[in-house]
Design a protein around this motif. Sequence first.
Motif, short mmCIF file in Angstrom:
data_model
loop_
_atom_site.label_atom_id
_atom_site.label_comp_id
_atom_site.label_asym_id
_atom_site.label_seq_id
_atom_site.Cartn_x
_atom_site.Cartn_y
_atom_site.Cartn_z
N PRO A 93 0.77 -1.33 -0.03
CA PRO A 93 -0.04 0.13 -0.05
C PRO A 93 0.74 1.29 -0.09
O PRO A 93 1.76 1.63 0.70
CB PRO A 93 -0.79 0.10 1.10
N GLY A 94 0.42 2.33 -0.58
CA GLY A 94 1.02 3.59 -0.72
C GLY A 94 2.11 3.98 -1.39
O GLY A 94 2.96 4.92 -1.46
N ASP B 198 -4.24 6.17 -9.43
CA ASP B 198 -5.36 5.47 -9.04
C ASP B 198 -5.00 3.96 -8.79
O ASP B 198 -4.83 3.23 -9.98
CB ASP B 198 -6.69 5.82 -9.75
N THR B 199 -5.51 3.38 -7.86
CA THR B 199 -5.25 1.89 -7.52
C THR B 199 -6.51 1.14 -7.21
O THR B 199 -7.55 1.84 -6.59
CB THR B 199 -4.25 1.61 -6.55
N LEU B 200 -6.49 -0.20 -7.50
CA LEU B 200 -7.40 -1.10 -6.84
C LEU B 200 -6.61 -1.78 -5.73
O LEU B 200 -5.51 -2.25 -5.60
CB LEU B 200 -7.83 -2.30 -7.69
N LYS B 201 -7.48 -1.98 -4.39
CA LYS B 201 -6.89 -2.95 -3.31
C LYS B 201 -7.46 -3.94 -3.04
O LYS B 201 -8.51 -4.22 -3.32
CB LYS B 201 -6.77 -1.94 -2.40
N ARG C 63 -5.25 0.89 -11.61
CA ARG C 63 -6.47 0.58 -11.98
C ARG C 63 -6.40 0.62 -13.48
O ARG C 63 -7.33 -0.18 -14.07
CB ARG C 63 -7.40 1.72 -11.77
N ASP C 64 -5.38 1.44 -13.94
CA ASP C 64 -5.14 1.23 -15.66
C ASP C 64 -4.38 0.34 -16.26
O ASP C 64 -3.86 0.65 -17.34
CB ASP C 64 -5.15 2.77 -16.16
N ALA C 65 -3.92 -0.75 -15.19
CA ALA C 65 -2.74 -1.33 -15.55
C ALA C 65 -3.16 -2.57 -16.71
O ALA C 65 -2.12 -3.04 -17.45
CB ALA C 65 -2.08 -2.00 -14.46
#
Length: 172
Positions: free
Chosen positions: A81-82, A87-90, A106-108
Amino acid sequence: MEYVKSKIRDVQDFPQQGVLFKDLTTAFKDPRALHIIGWDLSQLYRDKGVTKVVGIESRGFIGGSILAFELGAGFVPVRKPGKLPADTLKATYDKEYGKDTIEIHRDAITEDDIVVLHDDVLATGGTMAAAYNLVKSMNPKKIYINFIIELTSLNGRANLPADAEVTSLLKY
Ligand code: AMP
């Protein structure tokens, strides 16, 4: 593979009492072992149209990068994390020694991707199951799962999705 095996170091009670840690750094530092690992990993996925290799922090970055390079695919990090800037999904999950959270951009991954998820060691499978769920939520065409080492006594495959094709180079 016997050569690679001979270069893997067992460390008892790391990172805590009762864990027999499979230390791949001693194989990665050996040029011949590193070459064999990279070559054998890539042979598992030739002609499968792989477009992205997702490596899990941090030891999954090593084999994952080599695999991506060999396959002519892109590399995507799953991180603690961090660490990722956009922007991420966790996902939070249990592991052999404690709890953890992982993130991915998120866009990976896109719906056109064919993905190999890679980590160095399959222990309980918690980390990989969480990473699989993150990638699955982005709806790629196909997800393969790969490890260098599988610790069969922990039966981590039972925690991985039943429909996933799982490979490992070495079983203990
Ligand atoms: P798990 O979620 O239990 O499958 O744990 C997988 C992650 O923890 C991988 O990133 C491994 O690098 C690490 N790990 C867990 N157990 C071991 C072990 N006995 N030896 C080496 N790495 C381990």
